[in-house]
Design an enzyme around this catalytic site. Structure first.
Site, PDB file in Angstrom:
ATOM      1  N   TYR A 124       0.822  -1.210   0.000  1.00  0.00           N
ATOM      2  CA  TYR A 124       0.000   0.000   0.000  1.00  0.00           C
ATOM      3  C   TYR A 124       0.856   1.261   0.000  1.00  0.00           C
ATOM      4  O   TYR A 124       0.363   2.354   0.285  1.00  0.00           O
ATOM      5  CB  TYR A 124      -0.946  -0.001   1.204  1.00  0.00           C
ATOM      6  CG  TYR A 124      -2.096  -0.973   1.053  1.00  0.00           C
ATOM      7  CD1 TYR A 124      -1.892  -2.234   0.515  1.00  0.00           C
ATOM      8  CD2 TYR A 124      -3.380  -0.639   1.436  1.00  0.00           C
ATOM      9  CE1 TYR A 124      -2.923  -3.131   0.365  1.00  0.00           C
ATOM     10  CE2 TYR A 124      -4.428  -1.538   1.291  1.00  0.00           C
ATOM     11  CZ  TYR A 124      -4.186  -2.785   0.756  1.00  0.00           C
ATOM     12  OH  TYR A 124      -5.213  -3.672   0.611  1.00  0.00           O
ATOM     13  N   LYS A 171       4.211 -14.745   3.856  1.00  0.00           N
ATOM     14  CA  LYS A 171       4.411 -15.587   2.674  1.00  0.00           C
ATOM     15  C   LYS A 171       5.919 -15.571   2.392  1.00  0.00           C
ATOM     16  O   LYS A 171       6.372 -15.268   1.281  1.00  0.00           O
ATOM     17  CB  LYS A 171       3.596 -15.038   1.494  1.00  0.00           C
ATOM     18  CG  LYS A 171       3.513 -15.949   0.286  1.00  0.00           C
ATOM     19  CD  LYS A 171       2.548 -17.110   0.472  1.00  0.00           C
ATOM     20  CE  LYS A 171       2.655 -18.075  -0.706  1.00  0.00           C
ATOM     21  NZ  LYS A 171       1.841 -19.287  -0.530  1.00  0.00           N
ATOM     22  N   ASP A 204      -1.843 -18.409   3.113  1.00  0.00           N
ATOM     23  CA  ASP A 204      -2.875 -19.262   2.511  1.00  0.00           C
ATOM     24  C   ASP A 204      -3.368 -20.307   3.504  1.00  0.00           C
ATOM     25  O   ASP A 204      -4.569 -20.574   3.617  1.00  0.00           O
ATOM     26  CB  ASP A 204      -2.411 -19.900   1.186  1.00  0.00           C
ATOM     27  CG  ASP A 204      -0.945 -20.260   1.172  1.00  0.00           C
ATOM     28  OD1 ASP A 204      -0.231 -19.933   2.125  1.00  0.00           O
ATOM     29  OD2 ASP A 204      -0.496 -20.888   0.191  1.00  0.00           O
ATOM     30  N   ASP A 228      -5.865  -6.361   5.273  1.00  0.00           N
ATOM     31  CA  ASP A 228      -7.066  -5.856   4.613  1.00  0.00           C
ATOM     32  C   ASP A 228      -7.968  -7.031   4.240  1.00  0.00           C
ATOM     33  O   ASP A 228      -9.164  -7.058   4.532  1.00  0.00           O
ATOM     34  CB  ASP A 228      -6.629  -5.072   3.358  1.00  0.00           C
ATOM     35  CG  ASP A 228      -7.738  -4.194   2.811  1.00  0.00           C
ATOM     36  OD1 ASP A 228      -8.839  -4.200   3.378  1.00  0.00           O
ATOM     37  OD2 ASP A 228      -7.492  -3.494   1.811  1.00  0.00           O
TER      38      ASP A 228
END
Ligand code: ATP
Length: 333
Positions: A124, A171, A204, A228
């Protein structure tokens, strides 16, 4: 004692739900002198920016704001006022409690965790450019300073709320440097909190675990984008976007707002669920030191929602915004 706070009604359903919230705060006996300022799509048309300096200056002066949702155009158009606000005031911690509300229809009855989202960088950062025709780059910025301070915020919150674990979501198997640094900072901070377990989950896997066994989580620490997305997932576990409050906290100021956006499909119809913004206002009231009044608002919300007659359309009911608000006001003892 009279408090000062900034009020940003926002776009779409924002004016309706923030008005409901200020009514509830007043009825709870908390005197707030609201400094009302405008931000959002209409303001952009008038002034060429969705976030005029007046808004930032007001929050810098009062130190605290209740903010309605501000819509962000998809693809082109102006930059997100929400992101700009968080970056300009360095509101680095976005905190979203995801808790089952008794009586509100949802798949689970025992969800109780808090999402702590890094609010100022990651994907962002807004650093995007076109390299050549058909190729764009978007930069994910991760700094040691921001990662350490958000990790510390998450562990402090866990300690204060006596929650036994913090799960760092990442991740780092793919984004070895950026998510690797975020994870490494969480590990470093965790050493100062031996009573709190640090869990590490790949995003995930975390998404799957959240929908199958959400009761296992206490505090979830993550970067801006993951936060988010998983905030909306979390909202879906406890009744939807209409009920989950949030805060954006920095060292100088705090801005309280719902997880949901401006819901243009419902704007002006009196159908929006005001719960999320009313609960955000309760958090603001607690931030102002009015702890008892905040608890009374929270209890009044839970009592009102336990009666299906006062549940709004998003919860499967037929109540209007004002019917639910009136029921909450009625339940303020
Ligand atoms: P934005 O562009 O501001 O993010 P959006 O419509 O894309 O707005 P949200 O406003 O977050 O996204 O909400 C998605 C949908 O969820 C809405 O269109 C609406 O139907 C529902 N919703 C969100 N908030 C509420 C609410 N407070 N009460 C009832 N329904 C809601």
């Amino acid at each position: 004692m009279e408090h000062r706070a900034t009020l940003i009604p926002g776009d779409g359903i924002g004016p309706e739900v923030t008005q409901a919230a200020t009514r509830v705060v007043e009825a709870a006996g908390v005197q707030v002198n609201w400094e009302r300022v405008e931000a959002g799509a209409d303001v952009f048309v008038k002034y060429g920016t969705p976030l005029p300096d007046e808004v930032l200056n007001s929050i810098r002066t009062t130190g605290v704001a209740l903010k309605g949702p501000i819509g962000t155009p998809i693809g082109g158009g102006f930059k997100s006022a929400n992101v700009l606000l968080r970056q300009s005031l360095d509101l680095y911690a976005c905190v979203r409690p995801i808790q089952t509300i008794p009586g509100v229809p949802s798949r689970y009855s025992d969800v109780d965790f808090v999402i702590v989202r890094e609010n100022t960088e990651g994907l962002y950062s807004g650093l995007e450019h076109r390299v050549t025709a058909g190729v764009v780059e978007s930069l994910k910025v991760v700094t040691e300073t921001a990662s350490l301070r958000i990790a510390r915020y998450a562990f402090e919150l866990a300690r204060e709320q006596k929650r036994p674990s913090v799960a760092a979501i990442h991740k780092a198997n793919i984004m070895k440097l950026s998510d690797g640094l975020f994870l490494e900072c969480a590990r470093r901070v965790a050493r100062d909190y031996p009573e709190i377990e640090l869990r590490e989950l790949i995003i995930d896997n975390c998404a799957m675990q959240l929908v199958t066994r959400p009761e296992q989580f206490d505090v979830l620490l993550m970067d801006n984008l993951y936060g988010d997305i998983l905030s909306d997932l979390g909202a879906g576990l406890v009744g939807g976007l209409g009920v989950v409050p949030g805060s954006n906290v920095g060292s100088e100021c705090a801005v309280f707002e719902a997880v949901h956006g401006s819901a243009p499909d419902l704007a002006g119809q009196g159908k929006a669920n005001p719960t999320a913004v009313i609960r955000s206002a309760a958090q603001l009231v607690a931030h102002l030191g009015e702890i008892k009044a905040a608890a009374r608002i929270e209890n009044a919300v839970v009592t009102a929602l336990s009666d299906p007659a006062y549940q709004t359309g998003d919860l499967g009911g037929k109540a209007t915004t004002s019917e639910l608000t009136d029921a909450i006001l009625h339940n303020l003892d």
